[in-house]
Design a protein around this motif. Structure first.
Motif, PDB file in Angstrom:
ATOM      1  N   GLY A  24       0.773  -1.236   0.000  1.00 16.27           N
ATOM      2  CA  GLY A  24       0.000   0.000   0.000  1.00 16.27           C
ATOM      3  C   GLY A  24       0.800   1.279   0.000  1.00 16.27           C
ATOM      4  O   GLY A  24       0.225   2.366   0.066  1.00 16.27           O
ATOM      5  N   LEU A  25       2.129   1.183  -0.110  1.00 17.39           N
ATOM      6  CA  LEU A  25       2.983   2.373  -0.095  1.00 17.39           C
ATOM      7  C   LEU A  25       3.623   2.581  -1.453  1.00 17.39           C
ATOM      8  O   LEU A  25       3.721   1.674  -2.277  1.00 17.39           O
ATOM      9  CB  LEU A  25       4.092   2.235   0.959  1.00 17.39           C
ATOM     10  CG  LEU A  25       3.694   2.057   2.411  1.00 17.39           C
ATOM     11  CD1 LEU A  25       4.937   2.030   3.282  1.00 17.39           C
ATOM     12  CD2 LEU A  25       2.746   3.149   2.867  1.00 17.39           C
ATOM     13  N   CYS A  26       4.100   3.802  -1.656  1.00 14.87           N
ATOM     14  CA  CYS A  26       5.022   4.075  -2.759  1.00 14.87           C
ATOM     15  C   CYS A  26       6.423   3.990  -2.172  1.00 14.87           C
ATOM     16  O   CYS A  26       6.786   4.759  -1.278  1.00 14.87           O
ATOM     17  CB  CYS A  26       4.786   5.451  -3.366  1.00 14.87           C
ATOM     18  SG  CYS A  26       5.922   5.837  -4.734  1.00 14.87           S
ATOM     19  N   TYR A  27       7.190   3.025  -2.649  1.00 12.51           N
ATOM     20  CA  TYR A  27       8.513   2.741  -2.097  1.00 12.51           C
ATOM     21  C   TYR A  27       9.548   3.080  -3.158  1.00 12.51           C
ATOM     22  O   TYR A  27       9.484   2.584  -4.283  1.00 12.51           O
ATOM     23  CB  TYR A  27       8.598   1.274  -1.703  1.00 12.51           C
ATOM     24  CG  TYR A  27       9.768   0.904  -0.836  1.00 12.51           C
ATOM     25  CD1 TYR A  27       9.629   0.788   0.546  1.00 12.51           C
ATOM     26  CD2 TYR A  27      11.017   0.649  -1.378  1.00 12.51           C
ATOM     27  CE1 TYR A  27      10.696   0.436   1.355  1.00 12.51           C
ATOM     28  CE2 TYR A  27      12.092   0.303  -0.586  1.00 12.51           C
ATOM     29  CZ  TYR A  27      11.928   0.196   0.783  1.00 12.51           C
ATOM     30  OH  TYR A  27      12.983  -0.144   1.586  1.00 12.51           O
ATOM     31  N   LEU A 183       6.555   0.210  -6.412  1.00  8.67           N
ATOM     32  CA  LEU A 183       8.009   0.161  -6.226  1.00  8.67           C
ATOM     33  C   LEU A 183       8.634   0.897  -7.389  1.00  8.67           C
ATOM     34  O   LEU A 183       8.491   0.484  -8.546  1.00  8.67           O
ATOM     35  CB  LEU A 183       8.498  -1.286  -6.166  1.00  8.67           C
ATOM     36  CG  LEU A 183      10.018  -1.470  -6.058  1.00  8.67           C
ATOM     37  CD1 LEU A 183      10.567  -0.810  -4.799  1.00  8.67           C
ATOM     38  CD2 LEU A 183      10.388  -2.948  -6.096  1.00  8.67           C
ATOM     39  N   MET A 184       9.320   1.984  -7.100  1.00 10.40           N
ATOM     40  CA  MET A 184       9.834   2.883  -8.131  1.00 10.40           C
ATOM     41  C   MET A 184      11.335   3.064  -7.961  1.00 10.40           C
ATOM     42  O   MET A 184      11.800   3.455  -6.893  1.00 10.40           O
ATOM     43  CB  MET A 184       9.125   4.236  -8.009  1.00 10.40           C
ATOM     44  CG  MET A 184       9.667   5.329  -8.907  1.00 10.40           C
ATOM     45  SD  MET A 184       8.884   6.929  -8.547  1.00 10.40           S
ATOM     46  CE  MET A 184       9.576   7.274  -6.908  1.00 10.40           C
ATOM     47  N   LEU A 195       7.634  11.714  -3.828  1.00  8.94           N
ATOM     48  CA  LEU A 195       6.649  10.673  -4.096  1.00  8.94           C
ATOM     49  C   LEU A 195       6.669   9.503  -3.122  1.00  8.94           C
ATOM     50  O   LEU A 195       5.628   8.907  -2.853  1.00  8.94           O
ATOM     51  CB  LEU A 195       6.858  10.116  -5.513  1.00  8.94           C
ATOM     52  CG  LEU A 195       6.711  11.088  -6.674  1.00  8.94           C
ATOM     53  CD1 LEU A 195       6.958  10.356  -7.983  1.00  8.94           C
ATOM     54  CD2 LEU A 195       5.348  11.745  -6.688  1.00  8.94           C
ATOM     55  N   ALA A 196       7.833   9.153  -2.623  1.00 11.12           N
ATOM     56  CA  ALA A 196       7.969   7.901  -1.890  1.00 11.12           C
ATOM     57  C   ALA A 196       7.587   8.050  -0.418  1.00 11.12           C
ATOM     58  O   ALA A 196       8.008   8.989   0.249  1.00 11.12           O
ATOM     59  CB  ALA A 196       9.393   7.376  -2.011  1.00 11.12           C
ATOM     60  N   ASP A 197       6.798   7.094   0.076  1.00 11.79           N
ATOM     61  CA  ASP A 197       6.512   7.018   1.507  1.00 11.79           C
ATOM     62  C   ASP A 197       7.745   6.540   2.266  1.00 11.79           C
ATOM     63  O   ASP A 197       8.017   6.993   3.376  1.00 11.79           O
ATOM     64  CB  ASP A 197       5.348   6.057   1.766  1.00 11.79           C
ATOM     65  CG  ASP A 197       4.061   6.511   1.096  1.00 11.79           C
ATOM     66  OD1 ASP A 197       3.530   7.555   1.499  1.00 11.79           O
ATOM     67  OD2 ASP A 197       3.613   5.825   0.159  1.00 11.79           O
ATOM     68  N   VAL A 208      22.120   0.940   1.590  1.00 11.59           N
ATOM     69  CA  VAL A 208      22.985   1.538   2.607  1.00 11.59           C
ATOM     70  C   VAL A 208      22.192   2.342   3.623  1.00 11.59           C
ATOM     71  O   VAL A 208      22.737   2.724   4.671  1.00 11.59           O
ATOM     72  CB  VAL A 208      24.081   2.416   1.955  1.00 11.59           C
ATOM     73  CG1 VAL A 208      25.012   1.566   1.114  1.00 11.59           C
ATOM     74  CG2 VAL A 208      23.474   3.536   1.104  1.00 11.59           C
ATOM     75  N   ALA A 209      20.917   2.621   3.355  1.00  7.32           N
ATOM     76  CA  ALA A 209      20.044   3.309   4.313  1.00  7.32           C
ATOM     77  C   ALA A 209      18.600   3.112   3.871  1.00  7.32           C
ATOM     78  O   ALA A 209      18.316   3.005   2.671  1.00  7.32           O
ATOM     79  CB  ALA A 209      20.367   4.797   4.392  1.00  7.32           C
ATOM     80  N   GLU A 210      17.681   3.075   4.847  1.00  6.19           N
ATOM     81  CA  GLU A 210      16.269   2.868   4.529  1.00  6.19           C
ATOM     82  C   GLU A 210      15.413   3.572   5.569  1.00  6.19           C
ATOM     83  O   GLU A 210      15.752   3.625   6.754  1.00  6.19           O
ATOM     84  CB  GLU A 210      15.966   1.366   4.526  1.00  6.19           C
ATOM     85  CG  GLU A 210      14.646   0.955   3.872  1.00  6.19           C
ATOM     86  CD  GLU A 210      13.449   1.022   4.807  1.00  6.19           C
ATOM     87  OE1 GLU A 210      12.308   0.975   4.324  1.00  6.19           O
ATOM     88  OE2 GLU A 210      13.665   1.127   6.037  1.00  6.19           O
ATOM     89  N   GLY A 211      14.303   4.149   5.105  1.00  8.10           N
ATOM     90  CA  GLY A 211      13.373   4.816   6.004  1.00  8.10           C
ATOM     91  C   GLY A 211      12.535   5.811   5.242  1.00  8.10           C
ATOM     92  O   GLY A 211      12.605   5.905   4.006  1.00  8.10           O
ATOM     93  N   THR A 212      11.703   6.557   5.950  1.00  6.96           N
ATOM     94  CA  THR A 212      10.976   7.645   5.298  1.00  6.96           C
ATOM     95  C   THR A 212      11.983   8.740   4.944  1.00  6.96           C
ATOM     96  O   THR A 212      13.052   8.837   5.571  1.00  6.96           O
ATOM     97  CB  THR A 212       9.901   8.226   6.221  1.00  6.96           C
ATOM     98  OG1 THR A 212      10.536   8.915   7.312  1.00  6.96           O
ATOM     99  CG2 THR A 212       8.988   7.137   6.771  1.00  6.96           C
TER     100      THR A 212
END
Length: 291
Positions: A24-27, A183-184, A195-197, A208-212
């Motif tokens: 349900g997210l734009c990742y 998934l973009m 655009l990305a949540d 190397v990093a992940e999050g909002t």
């Protein structure tokens, strides 16, 4: 994706990639050219086979169940592969048939895709006559013809001018609002931030990093940064001093940026203070990997 590796000869395109995309997210997959984004996309769509690792898409194990997964996802490739001899409506109708939509539902599906992409007025025109931006819209519309649960967009706005890019941004936002998981992959920092949540920053084939976007900025750049301009020699001197003092910096062009400036008052040279952004994070984390 868990512990995924993929080599092309001596090149390790994907290097132990770990990736989980919430429904349900734009990742966003954000990274410089050569980071492994497109290879990861090809693995997820069954166009490339990983050398090692576990991959699950929509509950299906890849590559064994790639066809079942593909039936429930829509894919917009980086390079256009439209049949230029067909008109816009026929391009969509062909894919409606390929996805085995019932004959009674195909016309409605095509009309829905045309409306979503804003191509109703060009429905009878050959795909080859469309502008680059309209062809990109058609590729996205084609990917959505069967209302997939998961939409994969590989560099969806690459090479397009800013106005067309923003039109496609609106289309991507509408996908998220309809409840699709998106998934973009992109190397446009503003695109990921807008655009990305959630964002995964890739470099050298791994995350190397992940999050909002807000979390990444706060964690790796702080609330404020200070930009200091100068000659190449002056910036080398400042960088050496910052490194010796343990001050976090990132360099881009004629500027040296001091990160986490809000926590370093009194220890920084004079410069321009501003709010931190995702570009600061991107350059900080991927600069050493860019060739």
């Amino acid at each position: 994706m868990c512990g995924v590796f993929k080599r092309f000869g001596a090149v390790r395109a994907v290097d132990g990639l770990e990736l989980t995309v919430p429904a349900g997210l734009c990742y966003g997959l954000l990274g410089p050219n050569g980071a492994g984004k497109s290879t990861a996309m090809r693995i997820l769509t069954g166009q490339a086979i990983a050398d090692a690792g576990a991959i699950e898409v929509l509950g299906y194990s890849l590559p064994e169940q790639s066809k079942l997964a593909r039936a429930r996802m829509g894919v917009c490739p980086q390079e256009s592969n439209l049949d230029v001899d067909l008109c816009v409506r026929d391009v969509l109708d062909v894919f409606a048939r390929l996805y085995r939509l019932p004959s009674r539902a195909r016309a409605d599906a095509v009309d829905r895709a045309l409306a979503l992409s804003g191509l109703q007025a060009r429905a009878g025109d050959r795909a080859v006559t469309l502008s680059g931006g309209m062809q990109r819209r058609l590729l996205i519309a084609r990917a959505l013809i069967h209302e997939p649960e998961l939409v994969l967009l590989d560099e969806p706005t690459v090479g397009l001018d800013p106005q067309i890019r923003q039109e496609l941004w609106s289309l991507i936002v509408s996908l998220r609002e309809r409840g699709a998981t998106v998934l973009m992959s992109t190397h446009y920092i503003e695109e990921a931030e807008r655009l990305a949540d959630r964002v995964a920053i890739m470099a050298a084939g791994r995350v190397v990093a992940e999050g909002t976007p807000a979390e990444l900025i706060r964690r790796h750049a702080g609330r404020e940064v200070v930009d200091v301009d100068g000659s190449a020699a002056r910036l080398r001197e400042l960088r050496a001093l910052a490194d010796s003092d343990g001050l976090p910096t990132r360099q881009s062009g004629p500027s040296l940026t001091y990160l986490h400036a809000d926590a370093l008052d009194g220890r920084l040279p004079a410069g321009v203070r501003r709010s931190a952004n995702l570009e600061d994070v991107f350059v900080r984390l991927t600069g050493d990997y860019v060739e």
